[in-house]
Design an enzyme around this catalytic site. Sequence first.
Site, mmCIF file in Angstrom:
data_model
loop_
_atom_site.group_PDB
_atom_site.id
_atom_site.type_symbol
_atom_site.label_atom_id
_atom_site.label_comp_id
_atom_site.label_asym_id
_atom_site.label_seq_id
_atom_site.Cartn_x
_atom_site.Cartn_y
_atom_site.Cartn_z
ATOM 1 N N HIS A 1 0.810 -1.226 0.000
ATOM 2 C CA HIS A 1 0.000 0.000 0.000
ATOM 3 C C HIS A 1 0.839 1.270 0.000
ATOM 4 O O HIS A 1 0.626 2.176 0.812
ATOM 5 C CB HIS A 1 -0.997 -0.003 1.161
ATOM 6 C CG HIS A 1 -2.205 -0.838 0.893
ATOM 7 N ND1 HIS A 1 -3.121 -0.517 -0.079
ATOM 8 C CD2 HIS A 1 -2.630 -2.002 1.449
ATOM 9 C CE1 HIS A 1 -4.074 -1.435 -0.107
ATOM 10 N NE2 HIS A 1 -3.793 -2.357 0.800
ATOM 11 N N ASP B 1 -1.895 -5.222 -4.199
ATOM 12 C CA ASP B 1 -2.119 -4.008 -3.413
ATOM 13 C C ASP B 1 -0.802 -3.332 -3.049
ATOM 14 O O ASP B 1 -0.546 -2.953 -1.910
ATOM 15 C CB ASP B 1 -2.977 -4.273 -2.175
ATOM 16 C CG ASP B 1 -4.460 -4.375 -2.505
ATOM 17 O OD1 ASP B 1 -4.816 -4.275 -3.703
ATOM 18 O OD2 ASP B 1 -5.260 -4.554 -1.576
ATOM 19 N N HIS C 1 -6.541 -2.949 -5.688
ATOM 20 C CA HIS C 1 -6.116 -1.559 -5.868
ATOM 21 C C HIS C 1 -5.420 -1.344 -7.210
ATOM 22 O O HIS C 1 -5.575 -0.283 -7.828
ATOM 23 C CB HIS C 1 -5.261 -1.092 -4.692
ATOM 24 C CG HIS C 1 -6.087 -0.813 -3.484
ATOM 25 N ND1 HIS C 1 -6.604 0.424 -3.206
ATOM 26 C CD2 HIS C 1 -6.516 -1.636 -2.508
ATOM 27 C CE1 HIS C 1 -7.326 0.366 -2.094
ATOM 28 N NE2 HIS C 1 -7.284 -0.883 -1.646
#
Length: 164
Positions: free
Chosen positions: A17, A50, A86
């Site tokens: 992330h 992600d 994502h």
Amino acid sequence: GETPAAGRRVVSMGDFHGDFDLAVEALTALGFLRDGAWAGGDAVLVQTGDVVDRGDDGKSLWELLFRLQDEAPKSHGRVELLLGNHELLRMQGDNRYATQADLQSFGGPAADHEAWAVTGAIGRELRRRGKVAAIVEGAVYSHAGLLPEVLDAFAGGKSGEEAV
């Protein structure tokens, strides 16, 4: 891709992330990274997606992972890059979870959108390199699992290891 030799070290990691420092710290501690280059020997690194959003350094992280994927085979290692939700969002032009700093690393929102498009620097590479699942040492890796009906649709009624 190459099937790893029996007993080869396999490590899966996910959900960086956008936290470049934490990712580098983890990759270094696990022996995959030294001085910005692949140090994993013949090990297999499975990054389960992600990589982007929520943090500021998604672009730098993907550039690092692409480089490691290119360098690993020189020492008989392997890097599998899986797509998380994502990445899929960004590839579809949805950057609602991106930080302003991450957007600016691409040159702003419009340049970010271009970078993730089919012909963009990140989007093109992810469409070429990224996978939704990988089989390593007989284990199936994915970002969030495979629904049985999805597996059945692609496996033509096969089950278990034969299906994957």
